[in-house]
Every structure is written in structure tokens, then in C-alpha cells.
Design a protein around this motif. Structure first.
Motif, PDB file in Angstrom:
ATOM      1  N   GLU A  55      68.285  50.734  41.858  1.00 18.67           N
ATOM      2  CA  GLU A  55      69.425  50.751  41.178  1.00 18.67           C
ATOM      3  C   GLU A  55      69.083  49.302  40.819  1.00 18.67           C
ATOM      4  OE1 GLU A  55      73.675  49.089  41.662  1.00 18.67           O
ATOM      5  OE2 GLU A  55      73.633  50.834  43.278  1.00 18.67           O
ATOM      6  N   LEU A  56      68.710  49.542  39.099  1.00 17.57           N
ATOM      7  CA  LEU A  56      68.729  48.867  38.308  1.00 17.57           C
ATOM      8  C   LEU A  56      69.028  47.850  37.936  1.00 17.57           C
ATOM      9  CD1 LEU A  56      65.790  49.848  36.221  1.00 17.57           C
ATOM     10  CD2 LEU A  56      65.065  49.330  38.360  1.00 17.57           C
ATOM     11  N   THR A  57      69.412  46.284  38.316  1.00 18.14           N
ATOM     12  CA  THR A  57      70.003  45.621  38.383  1.00 18.14           C
ATOM     13  C   THR A  57      69.274  44.167  37.501  1.00 18.14           C
ATOM     14  OG1 THR A  57      71.534  43.820  38.862  1.00 18.14           O
ATOM     15  CG2 THR A  57      70.703  45.387  40.188  1.00 18.14           C
ATOM     16  N   LYS A  58      69.619  43.709  36.323  1.00 16.82           N
ATOM     17  CA  LYS A  58      69.326  42.082  35.757  1.00 16.82           C
ATOM     18  C   LYS A  58      69.956  40.963  36.727  1.00 16.82           C
ATOM     19  CE  LYS A  58      72.258  40.643  31.960  1.00 16.82           C
ATOM     20  NZ  LYS A  58      72.771  40.856  30.915  1.00 16.82           N
ATOM     21  N   LYS A  59      71.118  41.206  38.198  1.00 20.27           N
ATOM     22  CA  LYS A  59      71.525  40.301  38.396  1.00 20.27           C
ATOM     23  C   LYS A  59      70.155  39.662  38.960  1.00 20.27           C
ATOM     24  CE  LYS A  59      76.047  40.766  37.720  1.00 20.27           C
ATOM     25  NZ  LYS A  59      75.682  41.864  36.600  1.00 20.27           N
ATOM     26  N   GLY A 106      70.907  35.861  39.460  1.00 25.01           N
ATOM     27  CA  GLY A 106      71.075  34.316  40.031  1.00 25.01           C
ATOM     28  C   GLY A 106      71.072  33.900  38.745  1.00 25.01           C
ATOM     29  N   ASN A 107      70.151  32.728  38.768  1.00 31.07           N
ATOM     30  CA  ASN A 107      70.165  32.468  37.277  1.00 31.07           C
ATOM     31  C   ASN A 107      68.659  32.817  36.716  1.00 31.07           C
ATOM     32  OD1 ASN A 107      72.458  30.541  36.983  1.00 31.07           O
ATOM     33  ND2 ASN A 107      71.979  28.884  38.262  1.00 31.07           N
ATOM     34  N   GLY A 108      68.034  33.253  38.437  1.00 27.10           N
ATOM     35  CA  GLY A 108      66.609  33.109  37.398  1.00 27.10           C
ATOM     36  C   GLY A 108      66.620  34.310  36.348  1.00 27.10           C
ATOM     37  N   LEU A 109      64.972  35.120  36.511  1.00 26.88           N
ATOM     38  CA  LEU A 109      65.257  35.664  35.070  1.00 26.88           C
ATOM     39  C   LEU A 109      64.205  37.353  35.255  1.00 26.88           C
ATOM     40  CD1 LEU A 109      63.700  33.685  32.542  1.00 26.88           C
ATOM     41  CD2 LEU A 109      65.632  34.937  31.794  1.00 26.88           C
ATOM     42  N   VAL A 110      64.081  38.236  35.178  1.00 28.19           N
ATOM     43  CA  VAL A 110      63.627  39.660  35.371  1.00 28.19           C
ATOM     44  C   VAL A 110      62.413  39.672  34.353  1.00 28.19           C
ATOM     45  CG1 VAL A 110      64.910  41.693  35.929  1.00 28.19           C
ATOM     46  CG2 VAL A 110      66.442  40.132  36.406  1.00 28.19           C
ATOM     47  N   ILE A 111      61.946  40.497  34.704  1.00 24.96           N
ATOM     48  CA  ILE A 111      60.708  40.827  33.565  1.00 24.96           C
ATOM     49  C   ILE A 111      60.232  42.050  34.306  1.00 24.96           C
ATOM     50  CG2 ILE A 111      57.906  40.386  33.009  1.00 24.96           C
ATOM     51  CD1 ILE A 111      59.123  37.395  33.467  1.00 24.96           C
ATOM     52  N   ALA A 112      60.410  42.761  33.209  1.00 25.62           N
ATOM     53  CA  ALA A 112      59.737  44.777  33.760  1.00 25.62           C
ATOM     54  C   ALA A 112      58.188  44.796  33.329  1.00 25.62           C
ATOM     55  CB  ALA A 112      60.524  45.787  32.139  1.00 25.62           C
ATOM     56  N   SER A 124      59.308  31.356  42.149  1.00 26.56           N
ATOM     57  CA  SER A 124      60.827  31.939  42.445  1.00 26.56           C
ATOM     58  C   SER A 124      60.960  32.265  41.832  1.00 26.56           C
ATOM     59  CB  SER A 124      60.848  31.141  43.699  1.00 26.56           C
ATOM     60  OG  SER A 124      61.443  30.021  43.469  1.00 26.56           O
ATOM     61  N   ASP A 125      61.314  31.478  40.786  1.00 32.90           N
ATOM     62  CA  ASP A 125      63.240  32.598  40.011  1.00 32.90           C
ATOM     63  C   ASP A 125      63.442  33.542  39.538  1.00 32.90           C
ATOM     64  OD1 ASP A 125      61.647  31.536  38.188  1.00 32.90           O
ATOM     65  OD2 ASP A 125      62.726  31.012  37.050  1.00 32.90           O
ATOM     66  N   VAL A 126      61.673  34.359  39.434  1.00 32.85           N
ATOM     67  CA  VAL A 126      62.005  36.126  38.825  1.00 32.85           C
ATOM     68  C   VAL A 126      61.808  36.996  39.737  1.00 32.85           C
ATOM     69  CG1 VAL A 126      60.189  37.247  37.208  1.00 32.85           C
ATOM     70  CG2 VAL A 126      60.235  34.798  36.769  1.00 32.85           C
ATOM     71  N   ARG A 127      62.281  37.802  39.023  1.00 32.88           N
ATOM     72  CA  ARG A 127      62.490  39.534  39.428  1.00 32.88           C
ATOM     73  C   ARG A 127      61.618  40.678  38.777  1.00 32.88           C
ATOM     74  NH1 ARG A 127      66.968  41.105  39.753  1.00 32.88           N
ATOM     75  NH2 ARG A 127      65.750  42.770  40.143  1.00 32.88           N
ATOM     76  N   PHE A 128      61.048  41.382  39.491  1.00 33.56           N
ATOM     77  CA  PHE A 128      59.763  41.595  38.638  1.00 33.56           C
ATOM     78  C   PHE A 128      60.739  43.418  38.760  1.00 33.56           C
ATOM     79  CE2 PHE A 128      56.763  39.175  39.353  1.00 33.56           C
ATOM     80  CZ  PHE A 128      56.520  39.130  37.459  1.00 33.56           C
ATOM     81  N   LEU A 129      60.712  44.326  37.951  1.00 34.72           N
ATOM     82  CA  LEU A 129      60.361  45.588  38.009  1.00 34.72           C
ATOM     83  C   LEU A 129      59.381  46.353  37.131  1.00 34.72           C
ATOM     84  CD1 LEU A 129      64.435  45.788  35.911  1.00 34.72           C
ATOM     85  CD2 LEU A 129      63.552  45.803  38.010  1.00 34.72           C
ATOM     86  N   ASP A 142      68.704  48.043  28.119  1.00 29.50           N
ATOM     87  CA  ASP A 142      69.969  48.747  28.777  1.00 29.50           C
ATOM     88  C   ASP A 142      70.700  47.283  29.315  1.00 29.50           C
ATOM     89  OD1 ASP A 142      69.586  50.863  28.157  1.00 29.50           O
ATOM     90  OD2 ASP A 142      68.466  52.118  29.901  1.00 29.50           O
ATOM     91  N   GLY A 143      70.101  46.523  29.271  1.00 29.84           N
ATOM     92  CA  GLY A 143      70.763  44.926  30.237  1.00 29.84           C
ATOM     93  C   GLY A 143      70.070  44.955  31.590  1.00 29.84           C
ATOM     94  N   GLN A 144      68.794  45.666  31.924  1.00 28.24           N
ATOM     95  CA  GLN A 144      68.175  45.537  32.898  1.00 28.24           C
ATOM     96  C   GLN A 144      67.352  44.512  32.830  1.00 28.24           C
ATOM     97  OE1 GLN A 144      67.421  48.897  33.551  1.00 28.24           O
ATOM     98  NE2 GLN A 144      68.922  50.236  34.270  1.00 28.24           N
ATOM     99  N   ALA A 145      66.659  44.071  32.258  1.00 28.21           N
ATOM    100  CA  ALA A 145      65.319  42.898  32.252  1.00 28.21           C
ATOM    101  C   ALA A 145      65.823  41.651  30.467  1.00 28.21           C
ATOM    102  CB  ALA A 145      64.764  43.674  31.966  1.00 28.21           C
ATOM    103  N   HIS A 146      64.780  40.663  30.948  1.00 25.42           N
ATOM    104  CA  HIS A 146      65.855  39.852  30.085  1.00 25.42           C
ATOM    105  C   HIS A 146      63.740  40.007  29.520  1.00 25.42           C
ATOM    106  CE1 HIS A 146      67.386  37.838  33.145  1.00 25.42           C
ATOM    107  NE2 HIS A 146      68.168  37.674  32.016  1.00 25.42           N
ATOM    108  N   ALA A 147      63.017  40.900  29.671  1.00 23.21           N
ATOM    109  CA  ALA A 147      61.411  40.489  28.792  1.00 23.21           C
ATOM    110  C   ALA A 147      60.625  41.639  29.630  1.00 23.21           C
ATOM    111  CB  ALA A 147      61.106  39.561  29.085  1.00 23.21           C
TER     112      ALA A 147
END
Lengths: 366, 366
Positions: free
Chosen positions: A8-12, A14-20, A45-50, A108-113
Motif C-alpha cells: 500500500e503506497l503512501t507518501k505519509k 510525518g513531516n518527512g519525505l518519500v523518495i522513489a 532519518s526523515d526519509v522513506r524510500f519506495l 500519484d502523490g505517493q512520493a515527493h521525488a
């Protein structure tokens, strides 16, 4: 691809960023991509990756890494864009490729970059198709950092547009200025147009047309004038604007000359009787210069002017290079580069007010 | 200018060569020009110089020099082309300038070659006006040497032609090949076209058109393919062909990067505790690299395609740089570069047979 394979992809975040990440692009993928992401996440640590790519190839590497597994989701696809694939073919048959899915996750709004080490032409074509350009921007450009004595300048275009007219170069001026302000932290960045001489009558009509557009725009652009090839690394200007043909040749000439210089120096030292000792002493300094001129260290060509942040890593880069590309995407997203570009385009009056609400809606990801 | 001030000019010099010097062109003229000629003549006793310029400024320097006075004649003129003078103005009012008289001495059969450190645009305009182009050549190009690991490549155009079509680049290919054969001593010189990638579909129509002309010419050209900015100093090809805009930017980028690298290295060494010792040991190697990448050492841009040999020295160069430019003109004359270019143009069938006798008459100076 079955439903079960799709997390389940999500860009949620927190205040962090999601990078694909396109895990399949580049000579050393997916290993270089995953190792780079793991190293990056240790300090951010504020980053998550797809992660988009072949799960069978990704999983064995991923499970050996310490930090990345907890901070990432893998989206499986066994399709990838080939290194020599033409943009037209990528557009036709690449809609399920790791590259395209990474880009699409921004839309699709799941990642910031998104970051990819795959082929540049395909990446630009798919990005343009999926994200489209920012309002008022006709053509996206590839921007990159040029090392200077005390920091970096930004140069664009590095190869997206072989032919450019004055309007294109003017847009590059705006995008480069927005980048230098928001990412390089320059308060009032100076802009130079790359030419064969600094006198006003030098060069060709496109350059003269660009100067006219800058001067008549009413925008507060800090236009320095024409600059020449030998000014590129002096920090004379913060933003270097040129067409994609010249910019590509100049960038690669810098890389080639740095390599030539370093080889020649080593050759010369080896022949000297005290060479080994000298090498030992000179090594730290040489390493520092190499680091500063090492293309890996400022790897990460930015696609500027798209309605989304896409960064291209050099296809031949290792995990150090790819990490630098991730860093670039992070900085672009963190500093909301596209908000800055659009603000400039609005004050230039290029963007109709009707569009503004749509834009602000689409570019504010969080 | 009175009759008495004009020595009897003659190109008679046994089997030796006569080189005309614009003594007033360049930041350090006439001193740099005269000192360079004096140094050159010590090792090349088969050369005589015709010196064009202000006798009042020339005489006091000349009388302090050992070898030059016996091997030169001074032709007085108190007019000179200004550094910022436009080509059109040079053509209109420069007919009695030291620059023009030096060029004209080739046309008049008094000298085999001319060297000037004056402004490039004016020098090209006056040279074209006075000497015209070689038969079959539409546009002259500026050629220069690029250092490689084991020697030199030649690159053209370095700035004479901002816009080039495929015919122009094809002519540059022929001229560059003739140069690499006759002056660099390459038996079957390889040619690369500067582009943004090595694949056939890269770049723009002019490049693709040039490839077609080369392939269909029937000439025995050793065409390597497209090359990129990072290939310039590798010696991958002997002849690098490009338009004057790109060539000028690339050349100056090489110079600027070499300077950047050398500064950074010194800065780094200074900060190291053993830096001074390291500098001492590294110095000879660094000097060697600097020498190899020092623009002064390969100073001397050749105007190729003119019906006469004209070499441009960098305006800011000292006597070492100017000597290198004299050396280039000497090699071009000695190796009869223009005979080689015309031979190629004849086999390409670009030169009507009627013209051939005229040509051979006009290019064989001795």
C-alpha cells in the motif's frame, strides 16, 4: 504483477519525505541503488524510500542492509528500460517499467521525488509524459552542479535540449535562479550566459535575444553578462545558462580535463626519485581535489521545469555516486524548488491566474 | 610612411623561411614579439623575420637582442589595430596597420607566414580580405593543438565560425586531416566529430549531414565517429572537428579546468603539515603537467583554409607564448600545409582543373 505484490503506497511520512527509486537503472543496479539508499538513510532519518524493480534481485541485497528495510517498501515489476532504448520506444512499451512507475508515484502523490540511473532520454520522455511541465515552462532542462573554489554553481541545460531559442534560455535563467536561491542558499544569485567572448556583440542571435528578454522581463534577475569556458569553475556567476549541446560538451570537458590532469600528475610523480614519498605527502591534497572534481561527488542531474522532482544519476556510478543523486533529490524536495520556480513565473506574468490554484494544489505534496 | 622607411622586402632566404611579425599586436607587444623571435632564431637559423610596427618602439628593444638584428628587417608603420576594434572597422581603416602589412607581405610574396597577437576578429577579416580562401574552401577555420597523454591532437574550429553547416564541417575535416598528416606526422589521422553522445542518432542535423558527406566523399578519411567532451584530451582521435562556438567553449573549458585543478592542489598542499616538503617533491611533476596543459606551450591558433599561413598568438601571452606561435607558423610553412589541403580538395573534385595551375603557382612560395 498481482495485487498481492503491491504494497500500500503512501507518501505519509510525518513531516518527512518519500523518495522513489528506480532500482533497475544504471550499470551497477540494483546493488548500487540499495546500498546508496541505506547509507543515505543513516544520516537522514526523515526519509522513506519506495523501491521499484525486480523483487527477486532486490530482496537478497535488501536483507543484508541494516537501515533500509525498515524505511522502505518494494514495488515489484520485472520490466525495465534498456540502456540503449529510444525515448519513443520507452514511451510506447515502458508503462510498467521500474523507471516509469517511480516517476508515476510522484504524480500519484505517493512520493515527493524520484531518482533513476537509467537512460537519460527515456527518463526525460517518461517524466515529461507523466508529470508534464510546470505552468509557463515550455521545456524542462537538465541542471547540474559545477565545482568552484568555494562551493558550487549550477549549470543548465546539460543536454535535454540540443536546440534552444531565446525563450528557452530565458526560462532556464528563471529556473536556475530559483535553484540557486532555494538550494544553494544564494540570496541574489548572479546569472551568466555561456558565450565565446564577454563583449556584447559576441555570439549568436539566440544569446542576444535572451539578454533582451531578461532585461525587459521586469524580474529582479541579477544578470552578470556573457561568460566564457574558462569562467565556468571560477564561481564568477552562480547560475550558468546555455543550450543543451554546449552545456553537455562543457560538462564532459571539465570531467575529461580533471582526469587528464590527475593522470599526468601521477605519471610525473612516479618517474621522480622521491616520487613515492611525494605521493604519500601529496595524497591527501590530491584526494581532496579529486573529491572536488570527482563527478561522483556532484552526481545527480536535476530535471528542472517538470511538475515533479526527478533526478538522473550517472549510469556508470557506484553507490557513492547514486547516494549523491539521492541527496540532490532530497534537497530539491526539501527546499520546494518548484514552488520557487512557479512563484517567479507568476511574477513574470507567464502563468494565468486561473491556473495558479491548480498549480499550488499539484505542487504542494504535503 | 616615406619611401626611405621601407626596406627592400624580399623573401629570398636561401632554402630558409621568412616569417612576418605584427610587432604591435597583444598586451606585451612589441617586447614579447621581439624577444620571442630572438629566442626562436637561436635554434632555427634558417629563418628570417620581417617586423612590422613602430620603429621608435621597436629599435630600443631590438638593439639589446643578440641574434634578431642580423636576421630581420623592420618595416615602419605607426598604425595598429586596436584590441577591441571591430573587424568591419579594421577592414575600413586598417590598411596601413602593422597587422595588415604583415599579412600583405605573404600575398606580395615577401613572407611565407605571418604571426600576430592582435585581435582575432580583425586578423581573420584582414587575412580573408587579403589572402582569400584556398580553392574549394568556403570558410577558413581556427585550428589549435589539444594536449593528450602522448602528444597532441588538432581541434577546429575554435571560434572563426559561430554557425557551421555540414559542408563547413566537412571542409574542416579535410583541413584537419591535412594538418595532422603534414605537421603532426600521423600517417592516417583519425577524425572525430564533437557531439553529446557517441550513438549515431545523437546530436543535430548538421553533424549527421557531415557524416554523410564524409562517407560519400570517396576520400580516404579515417573517420572514427562521434566523440564527447571527455574524449578531447585522451588522444582518442587525431583530429577533432566542431563548429566555432562549441570549439571555443571547449578549448576555454580545458584551460579553466586545468587552472582550477592546479590551484586546488596547491591550496590543499599548503594546509597539510608536510605540505612544504610535499610541494618540493611534487614540484617537478606538477611543473610538467602545468607545462603540458599550459596554454602558452601550445599557443598559436592556426588560420586554416586561407591562401597563406597566418597564426594568431594569444593576446595576453608573453614571449614564451609568442615563441610557440612562431613555431607553429614555422611548422605550417615548412610542411607546406596548404599544398596538402589543396591536394585533398583536388582529389575530392572540388577544385576545377583550370584552377589548379593558378593554385599551385600561388601556394608554392619558394
Amino acid at each position: 504483477m498481482t495485487e498481492a505484490q503491491q504494497p500500500e503506497l503512501t507518501k505519509k511520512n510525518g513531516n518527512g519525505l518519500v523518495i522513489a527509486l528506480d532500482a533497475m537503472g544504471g550499470d551497477n543496479a540494483p546493488e548500487s541503488v540499495l546500498k546508496a539508499a541505506d547509507a543515505f538513510i543513516k544520516k537522514n532519518s526523515d526519509v522513506r524510500f519506495l523501491i521499484f524493480g525486480d523483487k527477486q534481485k532486490i530482496a537478497p541485497i535488501l536483507e543484508k542492509l541494516k537501515s533500509l528495510p525498515r524505511k522502505s517498501e518494494v514495488w515489484h515489476t520485472d520490466e525495465a528500460i534498456a540502456d540503449d532504448e529510444k525515448p519513443s520506444s520507452a514511451l510506447r512499451r515502458g508503462r510498467n517499467s521500474s523507471m516509469f512507475l517511480a516517476i508515476k508515484s510522484i504524480k500519484d502523490g505517493q512520493a515527493h521525488a524520484a531518482v533513476s540511473g537509467g537512460n537519460t532520454g527515456a527518463l526525460m520522455a517518461l517524466s515529461k509524459y507523466s508529470l508534464q511541465t510546470l505552468p509557463g515552462i515550455d521545456r524542462p532542462a537538465i541542471g547540474g552542479l559545477m565545482p568552484t573554489r568555494d562551493g558550487y554553481s549550477v549549470m543548465l541545460d546539460l543536454g535535454a535540449n540540443i536546440h534552444c531559442d531565446a525563450e528557452n534560455l530565458f526560462e532556464f535563467t528563471i529556473m536556475g535562479t530559483a535553484f540557486a536561491k532555494s538550494v544553494l542558499g544564494k540570496e541574489h544569485p548572479s546569472v551568466g550566459l555561456l558565450n565565446v567572448g564577454s563583449e556584447k556583440n559576441k555570439g549568436h542571435d539566440v544569446l542576444r535575444g535572451t539578454v533582451a528578454l531578461i532585461e525587459e522581463s521586469g524580474l529582479n534577475i541579477n544578470y552578470h553578462g556573457y561568460i566564457e569556458g574558462n569562467d565556468l569553475l571560477t564561481g564568477m556567476v552562480d547560475v550558468i545558462v546555455t543550450d543543451g549541446f554546449t552545456g553537455n560538451v562543457a560538462l564532459k570537458t571539465v570531467e575529461g580535463t580533471a582526469k587528464f590532469f590527475s593522470h599526468k600528475l601521477k605519471d610525473g610523480m612516479k618517474k621522480s626519485p622521491l616520487g613515492l614519498l611525494g605521493m604519500g605527502i601529496a595524497a591527501p591534497a590530491l584526494l581532496k581535489v579529486k573529491k572536488k572534481t570527482d563527478p561522483r561527488m556532484y552526481n545527480g542531474a536535476m530535471f528542472l521545469g517538470l511538475n515533479g522532482i526527478v533526478v538522473k544519476s550517472h549510469g556508470g556510478s557506484d553507490h557513492i555516486g547514486f547516494k549523491s543523486a539521492i541527496e540532490v533529490s532530497y534537497k530539491l524536495a526539501k527546499n520546494k524548488i518548484n514552488d520557487h520556480i512557479v512563484t517567479e513565473m507568476i511574477s513574470y506574468g507567464q502563468v494565468p491566474m486561473d491556473d495558479v490554484i491548480d498549480i499550488e494544489d499539484s505542487i504542494s505534496l504535503d
